[in-house]
Design an enzyme around this catalytic site. Structure first.
Site, PDB file in Angstrom:
ATOM      1  N   HIS A 122     -24.021  34.579  84.564  1.00  0.00           N
ATOM      2  CA  HIS A 122     -22.733  35.598  84.540  1.00  0.00           C
ATOM      3  C   HIS A 122     -22.350  35.731  83.438  1.00  0.00           C
ATOM      4  O   HIS A 122     -22.014  34.801  82.180  1.00  0.00           O
ATOM      5  CB  HIS A 122     -22.318  34.334  85.975  1.00  0.00           C
ATOM      6  CG  HIS A 122     -20.719  35.061  85.592  1.00  0.00           C
ATOM      7  ND1 HIS A 122     -19.613  35.544  84.864  1.00  0.00           N
ATOM      8  CD2 HIS A 122     -20.774  36.167  87.011  1.00  0.00           C
ATOM      9  CE1 HIS A 122     -19.043  36.199  85.916  1.00  0.00           C
ATOM     10  NE2 HIS A 122     -18.942  35.899  86.694  1.00  0.00           N
ATOM     11  N   ASP A 199     -23.642  25.476  84.397  1.00  0.00           N
ATOM     12  CA  ASP A 199     -22.772  26.655  85.394  1.00  0.00           C
ATOM     13  C   ASP A 199     -22.462  26.361  86.684  1.00  0.00           C
ATOM     14  O   ASP A 199     -23.560  26.972  87.688  1.00  0.00           O
ATOM     15  CB  ASP A 199     -22.909  28.335  85.357  1.00  0.00           C
ATOM     16  CG  ASP A 199     -21.571  28.915  85.482  1.00  0.00           C
ATOM     17  OD1 ASP A 199     -21.270  28.364  86.598  1.00  0.00           O
ATOM     18  OD2 ASP A 199     -21.754  30.419  85.638  1.00  0.00           O
ATOM     19  N   GLN A 202     -21.454  28.280  92.027  1.00  0.00           N
ATOM     20  CA  GLN A 202     -22.353  28.600  93.169  1.00  0.00           C
ATOM     21  C   GLN A 202     -22.795  26.992  93.515  1.00  0.00           C
ATOM     22  O   GLN A 202     -23.396  27.311  94.939  1.00  0.00           O
ATOM     23  CB  GLN A 202     -23.298  29.867  93.049  1.00  0.00           C
ATOM     24  CG  GLN A 202     -22.312  31.122  91.945  1.00  0.00           C
ATOM     25  CD  GLN A 202     -21.512  31.774  93.550  1.00  0.00           C
ATOM     26  OE1 GLN A 202     -21.084  31.470  94.587  1.00  0.00           O
ATOM     27  NE2 GLN A 202     -20.748  32.910  93.071  1.00  0.00           N
ATOM     28  N   LYS A 225     -14.038  29.067  94.636  1.00  0.00           N
ATOM     29  CA  LYS A 225     -15.068  30.056  95.902  1.00  0.00           C
ATOM     30  C   LYS A 225     -15.819  28.323  96.667  1.00  0.00           C
ATOM     31  O   LYS A 225     -16.275  27.877  97.305  1.00  0.00           O
ATOM     32  CB  LYS A 225     -16.393  29.571  94.932  1.00  0.00           C
ATOM     33  CG  LYS A 225     -16.121  30.855  94.477  1.00  0.00           C
ATOM     34  CD  LYS A 225     -17.376  31.347  93.059  1.00  0.00           C
ATOM     35  CE  LYS A 225     -17.045  32.309  91.855  1.00  0.00           C
ATOM     36  NZ  LYS A 225     -16.818  33.438  92.514  1.00  0.00           N
ATOM     37  N   CYS A 363     -21.394  40.697  86.918  1.00  0.00           N
ATOM     38  CA  CYS A 363     -20.903  40.082  86.177  1.00  0.00           C
ATOM     39  C   CYS A 363     -22.901  39.511  86.338  1.00  0.00           C
ATOM     40  O   CYS A 363     -22.520  38.615  85.115  1.00  0.00           O
ATOM     41  CB  CYS A 363     -20.273  39.233  86.574  1.00  0.00           C
ATOM     42  SG  CYS A 363     -18.228  39.801  86.784  1.00  0.00           S
TER      43      CYS A 363
HETATM   44  N1  C6P Z   1     -18.699  35.002  90.535  1.00  0.00           N
HETATM   45  C1  C6P Z   1     -19.199  36.755  91.928  1.00  0.00           C
HETATM   46  O1  C6P Z   1     -20.091  36.415  91.985  1.00  0.00           O
HETATM   47  P1  C6P Z   1     -14.709  32.559  87.887  1.00  0.00           P
HETATM   48  O2  C6P Z   1     -14.220  34.366  87.732  1.00  0.00           O
HETATM   49  O3  C6P Z   1     -14.318  31.641  86.337  1.00  0.00           O
HETATM   50  O4  C6P Z   1     -14.226  31.949  88.855  1.00  0.00           O
HETATM   51  O5  C6P Z   1     -16.200  32.349  88.375  1.00  0.00           O
HETATM   52  C2  C6P Z   1     -16.902  33.073  87.568  1.00  0.00           C
HETATM   53  C3  C6P Z   1     -17.988  32.695  87.738  1.00  0.00           C
HETATM   54  C4  C6P Z   1     -19.285  31.938  86.672  1.00  0.00           C
HETATM   55  N2  C6P Z   1     -20.111  32.142  87.107  1.00  0.00           N
HETATM   56  C5  C6P Z   1     -20.880  32.378  88.110  1.00  0.00           C
HETATM   57  C6  C6P Z   1     -21.982  32.184  88.294  1.00  0.00           C
HETATM   58  C7  C6P Z   1     -19.962  32.686  89.358  1.00  0.00           C
HETATM   59  O6  C6P Z   1     -20.517  33.129  90.096  1.00  0.00           O
HETATM   60  C8  C6P Z   1     -19.381  33.518  88.719  1.00  0.00           C
HETATM   61  C9  C6P Z   1     -18.474  34.570  89.625  1.00  0.00           C
HETATM   62  C10 C6P Z   1     -18.386  36.497  90.837  1.00  0.00           C
HETATM   63  O7  C6P Z   1     -18.693  37.504  92.584  1.00  0.00           O
HETATM   64  C11 C6P Z   1     -17.108  37.115  90.342  1.00  0.00           C
HETATM   65  S1  C6P Z   1     -18.326  38.285  89.914  1.00  0.00           S
END
Ligand code: C6P
Length: 406
Positions: A122, A199, A202, A225, A363
């Site tokens: 991401h 990270d 998910q 999430k 993203c």
């Molecule tokens: N993905 C989606 O897939 P934040 O915005 O900081 O809560 O999370 C960012 C982020 C970082 N790593 C991974 C693997 C993610 O999936 C995400 C957030 C969302 O819909 C928004 S693009």
């Protein structure tokens, strides 16, 4: 323990609505999850009874807010198998990774060092490293992804050299669903002396995670999430690593003594929590942790896996649909494309039937380029979703296929 997953839906007021005359089917859980009453009530209760600033007031409400805030840190630590002094509250995954890049990275990286990531990251686990690479002269390299949507580990030994100072990678891909072999990769990185960052955006709400068992140095996740509000998350930092890290933001609450010429900083998490934190968010993150622990993450993982397998099997029935990501070891999401339908058009079509999908690059632009697509559609599930909802999605997608047929 047998869980009545359909009854669980009653905990989520938002799911009890119709959208465009159809029952809402919420399949955008990878973007953000819905919140149960238990979490919403904890938030309201905090503002109705206990609201005050933390760590600085000597009055009753400040004491209560501080106790609840620190209690939540203990809950998050327990949830990840960490010690409470290893948990820093952040705004979410993005802020957690930026904290590591700017605090640990700026101090420890130098010209010629390598920051290793993967092709499925991401942007949150890519752009912060690009920034710190520019600041320090370190080089950013990545592990490629196979056509099957898994990490291509054939060249891993030539990538994971002693020049690698940190290997930062996604636990579960938000664009492919791939569950990466985290423990094995962390062990490999450790063998060359590299630190590791996972990270966990998910994974934190979807599967059991034990940072000590994984043996990572950093683990970042977002509360929103996993049933908590937006604006709160946490970062695990291994205690021995944290002890040597300098703050990345200065301000109130992170200092022991301030003079015009210099300041002395607090030890532990407080060093990284400058200013008034998201107190309500942190406390309510604790309520979300309680909620998920009562269900059991092993049960959630099992249920999510059944949902995703059902979706993959049924989607294969639809002509012109291509599914991305691995067949096995898949988290609770399916990314796909439909011949003749742009993902944005397909998402708009689904929305008119009350079905919330997501269409876009999620993203992960470098990954999209690798897959030779500009964007995909994505259905992402959580424990309150049902197979009946997936069957309804299949009907909607079958109709969409006729509508968009090239
Ligand atoms: N993905 C989606 O897939 P934040 O915005 O900081 O809560 O999370 C960012 C982020 C970082 N790593 C991974 C693997 C993610 O999936 C995400 C957030 C969302 O819909 C928004 S693009």
């Amino acid at each position: 323990m047998t869980i009545d997953w359909t009854a669980i839906r009653n905990d989520f007021p938002i799911l009890q609505q119709e959208v465009h005359g159809h029952p809402l089917i919420y399949f955008d859980n990878a973007a953000t999850s819905q919140k149960p009453y238990q979490v919403i009530e904890a938030l309201v209760g905090y503002y109705e009874r206990d609201n005050a600033n933390v760590h600085r007031g000597l009055h009753e409400l400040s004491g209560r807010a501080t106790d609840a805030y620190e209690e939540s840190r203990r809950k998050v630590a327990g949830y990840l198998g960490a010690q409470e002094q290893e948990i820093i509250f952040t705004r979410g995954t993005t802020e957690g990774i930026n904290l590591v890049a700017q605090s640990w990275g700026r101090t420890n990286l130098k010209e010629g060092d390598v920051i290793l990531i993967t092709e499925m990251e991401h942007h949150s686990n890519l752009v912060p490293w690009q920034m710190v690479a520019l600041q320090t002269g370190a080089v950013l390299k990545h592990v490629p992804v196979t056509d099957g949507g898994e990490l291509d580990l054939t060249e891993i030994d030539s990538l994971l050299t002693e020049q690698v100072k940190i290997f930062a990678f996604v636990h579960v891909s938000n664009s492919l669903g791939t569950i990466n072999p985290a423990k094995e990769l962390i062990a490999k990185a450790k063998a060359v002396g590299a630190l590791t960052l996972l990270d966990g955006a998910q994974s934190a709400g979807h599967m059991p995670v034990d940072v000590k068992d994984l043996d990572c140095d950093f683990y970042a996740f977002s509360g929103h999430k996993m049933c908590a509000p937006t604006g709160i998350g946490a970062l695990y930092i291994r205690e021995s690593v944290l002890a040597d890290m300098q703050p990345w933001q200065g301000g109130g609450e992170m200092i022991v003594r301030v003079e015009f010429g210099k300041s002395m900083y607090k030890e532990g998490p407080a060093r990284f929590e400058a200013g008034t934190p998201d107190i309500a968010g942190a406390i309510v993150l604790g309520a979300a942790v309680d909620y998920l622990e009562a269900l059991g993450r092993d049960h959630i993982f099992q249920h999510d896996s059944e949902l995703v397998q059902h979706a993959v099997t049924r989607m294969a029935e639809i002509e012109g649909v291509k599914i991305y990501g691995p067949a096995a070891s898949r988290g609770s999401l399916v990314a796909f494309s439909m011949a003749g339908a742009h993902p944005h058009d397909l998402t708009t079509y689904a929305n008119s039937y009350g079905l919330a999908l997501r269409g876009g690059h999620h993203c992960t632009q470098p990954l999209m380029r690798k897959m030779k697509v500009a964007s995909t559609s994505r259905a992402s599930f959580y424990f309150y979703n049902t197979k009946e909802e997936i069957d309804r999605m299949i009907d909607i997608l079958q109709d969409a296929r006729k509508f968009f047929a090239p």
